[in-house]
Structures are given as C-alpha cells and as structure tokens.
Design an enzyme around this catalytic site. Structure first.
Site, PDB file in Angstrom:
ATOM      1  N   GLU A   1      -3.015   4.630  17.364  1.00  0.00           N
ATOM      2  CA  GLU A   1      -4.025   3.655  16.919  1.00  0.00           C
ATOM      3  C   GLU A   1      -5.158   3.561  17.936  1.00  0.00           C
ATOM      4  OE1 GLU A   1      -2.217  -0.038  14.710  1.00  0.00           O
ATOM      5  OE2 GLU A   1      -0.903   0.521  16.345  1.00  0.00           O
TER       6      GLU A   1
ATOM      7  N   LYS B   1       9.208  -5.386  14.642  1.00  0.00           N
ATOM      8  CA  LYS B   1       8.115  -4.423  14.677  1.00  0.00           C
ATOM      9  C   LYS B   1       8.224  -3.395  15.802  1.00  0.00           C
ATOM     10  CE  LYS B   1       4.752  -4.261  12.572  1.00  0.00           C
ATOM     11  NZ  LYS B   1       3.531  -5.060  12.663  1.00  0.00           N
TER      12      LYS B   1
ATOM     13  N   SER C   1       5.898  -6.389  18.630  1.00  0.00           N
ATOM     14  CA  SER C   1       5.016  -7.485  18.255  1.00  0.00           C
ATOM     15  C   SER C   1       5.478  -8.742  18.964  1.00  0.00           C
ATOM     16  CB  SER C   1       5.074  -7.679  16.744  1.00  0.00           C
ATOM     17  OG  SER C   1       4.693  -9.000  16.398  1.00  0.00           O
TER      18      SER C   1
ATOM     19  N   HIS D   1      -6.515  14.758  -1.050  1.00  0.00           N
ATOM     20  CA  HIS D   1      -6.822  13.386  -1.496  1.00  0.00           C
ATOM     21  C   HIS D   1      -5.678  12.429  -1.154  1.00  0.00           C
ATOM     22  CE1 HIS D   1      -9.994  15.227  -4.098  1.00  0.00           C
ATOM     23  NE2 HIS D   1      -9.087  16.191  -4.191  1.00  0.00           N
TER      24      HIS D   1
END
Ligand code: ARG
Length: 469
Positions: free
Chosen positions: A299, A292, A286, A165
């Site tokens: 992804e 970043k 970024s 979980h």
C-alpha cells in the site's frame, strides 16, 4: 516583515561588490546547504580533480596542490564524522567547503575556484551523484528481478487465472505472471543504463556559461573523474538539467511498475482473492480490529508513487520557462531528485525482500481457473483448427457459454453429445483441449504461457542473473 542586517560589509566569498550584508531573511530563503550537503563527497571529488588539472596547467604549484588535496581530504573526514559545521550564510555545499578550505590552508585555497563557476560545479556534483545512483538502482532492480525468477522457479507448473479488465480471461502459469514483472523491471534497468550514458559527460569547464580563457584541460578532468567525454557547448552545459529529468522519469517508470505490482499484491492478499500470504513480518495490524493483517508495504509503495510522479512534474515545470543559461531556479532541482532517489531505492529494496517471503496459495489459484469459462478461447481455436472461420467459431462458443450460464454449469460439464449440438466438428479430444493444463500448455507461441516456453524463459533469466551457478 523586519529585515535584519548586520551593518558590516558583506563577508561572502562573492561579497566584493556589495556594500552591505545580506538580510538574514534572504540568507534563509536562498540557502541550499540544508539539503545539498548530501553532495559533499562529489563536490570534494570534483575539486580534487579540478585542482590536479590546474596544477598540470601551471595555475597551481605542486606544493599548493598538495595542501589543497590534503585540506579537502580533512574536510571530507570531518563531514563524514559529523564534525563539520555547515553554515547557511555560506549558501550551499560549494561555498561551505571552499570557505572551510581557505580558513584551513590560506591563500592556496583561494586559488581553487580559478577557471570554475558554481554553475558548472553544481552540474558536476549532480552528474557524479546521479551516476552513482544509477549504479545503485540497477543493483536494486537486479535484486528485485532475481526475486521474480526465484518465485517463477519455485512455482513452476502451477496455474492461476490471467485477467483482462480484472475479469478471469485465460489460465496462465503463476511463473508466467512473475516473469512479466521480470521483463518490466528489465526494461527499467535498460532505461537507467541508457540514461547513465547521458549523465556521464563532464560539464566542468563550462565555467559560468561561456567557457574560460584560463589554460584548462577538460579532457584530463574527464579522465580523472571517469567521464566518457566532455560536454560540447558551455551555454547548454550550464543550464542543462535534461539528464536529471530523464533520470527521474526512469524512476517514475520504476515506481509505476512497483505500484502496479503492489496493487496486485493488495488484491491477492485480500480474503476475496486469497492468492497470496504476505509474511507476518511484512504486515501490520489494526489498532481497533483485532483480526486485521494489513498489506501496508505494497500500500505504501503504491502511495509513494505520487511522490515520484510529483518530483518529475516539479522538474519539468521548473525547466519549462527558463532562458539560457544558468538560473537560480535550478537550485530547486535537488530536492525532487533526492526524494525520487530515496523513494525508489527504499521501495525497490523492501519489495525485493518481501517477494522473497511471499507464499502463493496454489490450490486456491488453481481452483479459480476452473470456473468462468476460462478455456472458451481454446474451444474457438479448436474449431478454427477444424476449418471453422474464427468469427463463426466465436459465435458458436458464445452460444455454448450462454447455454452453460443458463444451466449453471461449465463447458467441461457438457457431454460430447451436448457440446456437438453447437458444432458437428467437435470430437472426443475436446475435453483435453478444454482442460486448464491443456489450455496452458497449448500456448506455445513465443512469449506464451506454455510450460515449455516459460521453462525456457526462466532458465534464460536464471542464466542472465547468475542464479544457480
Ligand atoms: N546552489 C546553487 C544551485 O544549486 C549552486 C549554483 C549557484 N550559482 C550561482 N550563480 N548562484 O544551483
């Protein structure tokens, strides 16, 4: 919409019964050459085997066979070298090649299509193509699996939290987590190998769908092309794409596994987890936030799973309402198959490369095992070994945890006297049991996370993958 036509008789290879030319809009709508050209080498390989068989059966002379083979080789070279001009008015890869052959060598070329239909020809091309793709994907799966074994060996003995979980559950070895993926991609490999068996059956000879009265020898063609056997029913053969659906469903499972792995890598590389560092060369920045470093590769792999699932849905839906045998709808099978192949192959290749450049933050991972009562189950098991029924033990440990939460401490912070208040069977040896290492190494059941078991699993995998020979 205006329909443009040239008013001469049809120039198609199938144009005999047509009085007029095909509308340009229809040619544009029905063509498949813009994408099925990628099958050219398989189409040529199939035609060479077919011609060889026709000659053996007396349908071609040996001179005709020679010019056909040479002509096909010349066409293949011109496509390899990007000198071939594909024409959409010739619809597909089969007719582009056949027409070029007839133009190049004349009447012998016009005999090649004897005892053959594009219906069994396309089934052949697709099977030959997918057979190769099975081999390529199995090799890519092996690279990925080797990367996991490499990580498992490198981080052997280091601990991390295991989750259920997405809540801290029980401590495990990092290597155990890596070997879970080794198993998953191992099943994927088995599935592809099994799917390959059903791909590797010769469809040629089904002709349009009823077989042929011309003297052919399907077994000879199967032998020439390395097929295990020939298909049994011409009607089934001409409309069957089960093998393509099965292949794309194997691809879907691979991409699904890649996507789950990607999700973990995205989480683990976040500042919140900080479990892994993905090498700079596999990340991007970024355009606005200078600080970043984004995990774009996982992804995108996760995102691309939608394409593969979509391809599977396309194929399933495509087949759903089709009466026997061949229907032109089947032309729509190619693009989903190609896209699934491209997506899975590219994702596996980049994942294997990235895994080889992954760094685990072992200190941080170990620290994460020290909070969250991750060895509570070990305390319960300890009680069971002292003859406390498991349900009762579960309750005792639950109360101990609740009291720790109230005091803001971990089980290991309790003194022996404090912990004995929950059960008199507890003794001094409990502290070893409650330690992270003690917990991990106690899980010696087959397939468990004890160092002993994981070491065995990694050694077996190294042997299987030929690592360290
Ligand atoms: N381009 C077709 C396909 O991909 C080849 C078979 C065409 N057969 C036919 N009878 N029109 O399915």
């Amino acid at each position: 919409m205006a329909i443009s036509e040239n008013n001469t008789k049809s120039k198609k290879l199938w144009g005999g019964r047509f009085a007029g030319a095909t509308a340009a809009s229809v040619e544009a709508f029905t063509e498949s050459i813009s994408y099925d050209r990628r099958l050219y080498s398989y189409d040529i390989m199939g035609s060479k085997a077919h011609a060889t068989m026709l000659e053996a059966g007396g349908l071609l002379s040996s001179e005709e066979l020679t010019v056909i083979i040479d002509g096909l080789s010349a066409i293949e070279t011109s496509i390899d070298e990007e000198r071939f001009s594909f024409k959409s008015e010739l619809e597909d890869i089969h007719m582009n090649i056949e027409k070029a052959l007839i133009d190049a060598i004349g009447p012998a070329g016009a005999k090649l299509h004897s005892a053959r239909s594009r219906n069994d020809q396309i089934a052949l091309d697709l099977r030959l193509y997918l057979r190769d793709q099975c081999d390529c994907i199995m090799a890519l799966l092996d690279d990925t699996r080797r990367a996991f074994v490499g990580l498992a060996r490198r981080y052997m003995g280091q601990v991390m939290p295991g989750y259920t979980h997405l809540q801290r559950a029980q401590p495990v070895l990092i290597s155990h987590h890596m070997m879970a993926y080794f198993e998953m991609f191992g099943r994927d490999r088995e599935r592809i190998a099994d799917c390959r068996k059903r791909i590797n059956i010769l469809p040629l000879g089904a002709a349009a769908m009823a077989g042929t009265g011309l003297p052919i020898n399907r077994e000879m063609v199967a032998e020439l092309l390395g097929f295990d056997k020939v298909t049994a029913n011409s009607m089934d053969t001409s409309g069957d794409r089960d093998f393509a659906i099965e292949f794309v469903s194997c691809c879907t499972m691979i991409q699904l596994h890649l996507s789950r792995l990607s999700e973990e890598l995205v989480l683990w590389s976040s500042q919140e987890f900080s479990f892994v560092t993905i090498a700079d060369k596999f990340c991007t920045g970024s355009s606005i936030m200078p600080q970043k470093k984004n995990p774009d590769i996982p992804e995108l792999i996760r995102g691309k799973s939608g394409r593969v699932v979509g391809s599977l849905m396309s194929l399933i839906t495509l087949m759903k309402g089709l009466p026997l045998t061949y229907n032109r709808d089947l032309q729509e099978d190619k693009e989903p198959v190609f896209d699934a192949v491209d997506t899975v192959s590219a994702s596996l290749a980049i994942m294997a490369e990235m895994l080889g450049n992954l760094e685990f933050n072992t200190r941080r991972m170990e620290d994460a095992t020290k909070t969250g009562f991750m060895t509570a189950t070990d305390l319960a098991d300890y009680l069971v070994l002292h003859d406390v029924p498991f349900r009762e033990a579960h309750g005792i440990v639950g109360r101990a945890v609740a009291s720790c939460i109230e005091r803001g401490c971990e089980l290991t912070d309790l003194t022996l006297a404090e912990i004995r208040k929950f059960s008199p069977v507890i003794d001094n040896d409990i502290f070893g049991v409650l330690s992270v290492r003690g917990s991990v190494d106690s899980r010696v059941s087959t397939g468990g996370t004890a160092t002993l078991r994981v070491e065995e699993a990694v050694s077996a995998a190294e042997k299987q993958m030929g690592i360290g020979d």
